[in-house]
Scaffold this active site. Sequence first.
Site, short mmCIF file in Angstrom:
data_model
loop_
_atom_site.label_atom_id
_atom_site.label_comp_id
_atom_site.label_asym_id
_atom_site.label_seq_id
_atom_site.Cartn_x
_atom_site.Cartn_y
_atom_site.Cartn_z
N GLY A 36 8.00 -1.07 -4.48
CA GLY A 36 8.16 -1.38 -6.11
C GLY A 36 9.28 -2.63 -5.88
CG ASN A 63 5.50 -7.86 -6.26
OD1 ASN A 63 5.88 -8.86 -6.67
ND2 ASN A 63 5.19 -7.31 -5.11
CG HIS A 115 -4.29 -9.98 -2.84
ND1 HIS A 115 -4.49 -8.78 -2.36
CD2 HIS A 115 -4.65 -10.88 -1.82
CE1 HIS A 115 -4.85 -8.80 -0.84
NE2 HIS A 115 -5.12 -10.22 -0.79
C1 GAR Z 1 3.03 -6.26 -2.35
O1 GAR Z 1 3.34 -7.35 -1.24
C2 GAR Z 1 1.77 -6.63 -3.06
O2 GAR Z 1 1.29 -8.03 -3.31
C3 GAR Z 1 0.51 -5.95 -2.08
O3 GAR Z 1 1.74 -4.60 -1.88
C4 GAR Z 1 2.72 -4.91 -1.84
C5 GAR Z 1 3.70 -4.18 -2.63
O4 GAR Z 1 5.18 -4.34 -2.53
N1 GAR Z 1 -0.27 -5.67 -2.95
C6 GAR Z 1 -1.75 -5.79 -2.25
O5 GAR Z 1 -1.67 -5.75 -1.20
C7 GAR Z 1 -2.73 -5.23 -3.35
N2 GAR Z 1 -3.82 -5.66 -2.86
P1 GAR Z 1 6.26 -3.64 -3.56
O6 GAR Z 1 5.90 -2.02 -3.53
O7 GAR Z 1 7.49 -3.83 -2.74
O8 GAR Z 1 6.12 -4.54 -4.90
#
Ligand code: GAR
Length: 200
Positions: free
Chosen positions: A12, A14, A110
Amino acid sequence: MVKVAVLVSGGGTNLQALIDAQAAGKLGCGKISLVVSSNAKAYALTRAEQAGIPSAVIRRKDYACGEDYDVALAKKLKEEGIQLVVLAGFLSILGPKFIDAYRDRIINIHPSLIPSFCGDGFYGLKVHEAALAYGVKVTGATVHFVNEITDGGSIILQKAVYVEEGDTPETLQRRVMEQAEWELLPKATAMLCDKIQEAE
Ligand code: GAR
């Protein structure tokens, strides 16, 4: 005010960027009103709790099929009056029933420059492993609308990030988050919330 739901599955960071942007007055007329996790153990749920944001766990495996999951998820979001859905590291696949319920109101972050290193099977560290294996010198992040094609909806924002000598998937992932994702996702969310507010 535009009610935003953030859908998560993991750490989480983001979601945290969105929470911090809101606290700094940088989410336009968006208000994070609900966090939904597909994983009961996601640290993102702790972040939501610490920020005082209501959350729910809705897991694909608790439903007989993807369609039932889509319907349940859409029902919960509609009940809460959600107007924009932000996928922030959400790893469950959303089907047509959900996408139709929120057509043009779902965005995703992404961790690559789409159309490179995207589509089925490209998520999280796998994206950065593929970028390093290919040997690209520039990667980045993309915020796009979600439609029925995985990572195939129209692009809203992109930012490039340099690959550095000696990068591992982990160091590259961190740099892409710091230099691109945490900036782009709040920015795109604010832009869309302001558009939705204007249109309503
Ligand atoms: C992030 O890097 C996001 O861009 C990626 O998963 C991670 C989640 O991190 N999403 C994908 O790869 C979608 N295809 P977070 O839980 O720390 O935000």
